[in-house]
Design a protein around this motif. Structure first.
Motif, PDB file in Angstrom:
ATOM      1  N   ALA A  28       0.834  -1.201   0.000  1.00 52.10           N
ATOM      2  CA  ALA A  28       0.000   0.000   0.000  1.00 52.10           C
ATOM      3  C   ALA A  28       0.871   1.254   0.000  1.00 52.10           C
ATOM      4  O   ALA A  28       0.570   2.230  -0.710  1.00 52.10           O
ATOM      5  CB  ALA A  28      -0.940  -0.001   1.194  1.00 52.10           C
ATOM      6  N   GLU A  29       1.937   1.253   0.762  1.00 49.37           N
ATOM      7  CA  GLU A  29       2.848   2.397   0.809  1.00 49.37           C
ATOM      8  C   GLU A  29       3.501   2.622  -0.557  1.00 49.37           C
ATOM      9  O   GLU A  29       3.589   3.746  -1.040  1.00 49.37           O
ATOM     10  CB  GLU A  29       3.919   2.186   1.878  1.00 49.37           C
ATOM     11  CG  GLU A  29       4.933   3.312   1.972  1.00 49.37           C
ATOM     12  CD  GLU A  29       4.329   4.637   2.384  1.00 49.37           C
ATOM     13  OE1 GLU A  29       4.886   5.676   1.987  1.00 49.37           O
ATOM     14  OE2 GLU A  29       3.302   4.640   3.080  1.00 49.37           O
ATOM     15  N   LYS A  30       3.941   1.550  -1.198  1.00 47.14           N
ATOM     16  CA  LYS A  30       4.555   1.664  -2.524  1.00 47.14           C
ATOM     17  C   LYS A  30       3.546   2.196  -3.539  1.00 47.14           C
ATOM     18  O   LYS A  30       3.891   3.010  -4.395  1.00 47.14           O
ATOM     19  CB  LYS A  30       5.101   0.305  -2.999  1.00 47.14           C
ATOM     20  CG  LYS A  30       6.310  -0.163  -2.238  1.00 47.14           C
ATOM     21  CD  LYS A  30       7.473   0.740  -2.528  1.00 47.14           C
ATOM     22  CE  LYS A  30       8.711   0.248  -1.823  1.00 47.14           C
ATOM     23  NZ  LYS A  30       9.854   1.121  -2.033  1.00 47.14           N
ATOM     24  N   LEU A  31       2.308   1.740  -3.462  1.00 47.23           N
ATOM     25  CA  LEU A  31       1.280   2.229  -4.374  1.00 47.23           C
ATOM     26  C   LEU A  31       1.022   3.719  -4.168  1.00 47.23           C
ATOM     27  O   LEU A  31       0.862   4.473  -5.132  1.00 47.23           O
ATOM     28  CB  LEU A  31      -0.015   1.436  -4.189  1.00 47.23           C
ATOM     29  CG  LEU A  31      -0.002   0.027  -4.756  1.00 47.23           C
ATOM     30  CD1 LEU A  31      -1.261  -0.721  -4.324  1.00 47.23           C
ATOM     31  CD2 LEU A  31       0.106   0.051  -6.270  1.00 47.23           C
ATOM     32  N   ARG A  32       1.005   4.157  -2.906  1.00 45.77           N
ATOM     33  CA  ARG A  32       0.815   5.586  -2.629  1.00 45.77           C
ATOM     34  C   ARG A  32       1.978   6.410  -3.179  1.00 45.77           C
ATOM     35  O   ARG A  32       1.780   7.476  -3.774  1.00 45.77           O
ATOM     36  CB  ARG A  32       0.657   5.832  -1.131  1.00 45.77           C
ATOM     37  CG  ARG A  32      -0.713   5.488  -0.595  1.00 45.77           C
ATOM     38  CD  ARG A  32      -0.903   5.979   0.819  1.00 45.77           C
ATOM     39  NE  ARG A  32      -0.037   5.300   1.773  1.00 45.77           N
ATOM     40  CZ  ARG A  32      -0.335   4.149   2.382  1.00 45.77           C
ATOM     41  NH1 ARG A  32      -1.489   3.567   2.156  1.00 45.77           N
ATOM     42  NH2 ARG A  32       0.511   3.605   3.226  1.00 45.77           N
ATOM     43  N   GLU A  33       3.212   5.907  -3.003  1.00 46.96           N
ATOM     44  CA  GLU A  33       4.387   6.606  -3.530  1.00 46.96           C
ATOM     45  C   GLU A  33       4.309   6.708  -5.054  1.00 46.96           C
ATOM     46  O   GLU A  33       4.599   7.758  -5.635  1.00 46.96           O
ATOM     47  CB  GLU A  33       5.669   5.875  -3.129  1.00 46.96           C
ATOM     48  CG  GLU A  33       6.024   5.983  -1.677  1.00 46.96           C
ATOM     49  CD  GLU A  33       7.219   5.114  -1.304  1.00 46.96           C
ATOM     50  OE1 GLU A  33       7.843   4.520  -2.208  1.00 46.96           O
ATOM     51  OE2 GLU A  33       7.527   5.039  -0.111  1.00 46.96           O
ATOM     52  N   ASN A  34       3.932   5.618  -5.697  1.00 47.83           N
ATOM     53  CA  ASN A  34       3.840   5.583  -7.148  1.00 47.83           C
ATOM     54  C   ASN A  34       2.780   6.566  -7.639  1.00 47.83           C
ATOM     55  O   ASN A  34       3.001   7.314  -8.592  1.00 47.83           O
ATOM     56  CB  ASN A  34       3.519   4.158  -7.611  1.00 47.83           C
ATOM     57  CG  ASN A  34       3.618   4.001  -9.102  1.00 47.83           C
ATOM     58  OD1 ASN A  34       4.172   4.837  -9.792  1.00 47.83           O
ATOM     59  ND2 ASN A  34       3.059   2.933  -9.613  1.00 47.83           N
ATOM     60  N   LEU A  35       1.632   6.569  -6.998  1.00 44.72           N
ATOM     61  CA  LEU A  35       0.564   7.480  -7.377  1.00 44.72           C
ATOM     62  C   LEU A  35       1.012   8.932  -7.214  1.00 44.72           C
ATOM     63  O   LEU A  35       0.785   9.771  -8.102  1.00 44.72           O
ATOM     64  CB  LEU A  35      -0.685   7.220  -6.534  1.00 44.72           C
ATOM     65  CG  LEU A  35      -1.872   8.134  -6.803  1.00 44.72           C
ATOM     66  CD1 LEU A  35      -2.353   8.004  -8.233  1.00 44.72           C
ATOM     67  CD2 LEU A  35      -2.992   7.815  -5.831  1.00 44.72           C
TER      68      LEU A  35
END
Length: 69
Positions: A28-35
């Motif tokens: 979830a953290e990686k997805l937020r960073e990517n977004l």
């Protein structure tokens, strides 16, 4: 003895669930960073600024070499 194996099984199950929860949190953290990074790129393109990418230099196209023959 059956009670001990059941406790061990529950303990392993709890440990696996905890690991799965940590994996989900990291994902979830990686997805937020990517977004966030993609939104920043879109904003930069809209305002005419150059992208500040952090990609691999090898992924960029090299400058064309002129043939001297």
């Amino acid at each position: 003895m059956n009670e001990e194996t059941e406790k061990a099984r529950q303990s392993r199950k709890a440990a696996m669930e905890a690991q799965a929860a940590l994996r989900r949190e990291r994902a979830a953290e990686k997805l937020r960073e990517n977004l966030s990074r993609r939104k920043q790129q879109v904003r930069a393109r809209r305002s005419g600024q150059a992208d500040e990418t952090q990609g691999l230099p090898a992924a960029k196209k090299p400058a064309a070499k002129m043939d001297e023959s």
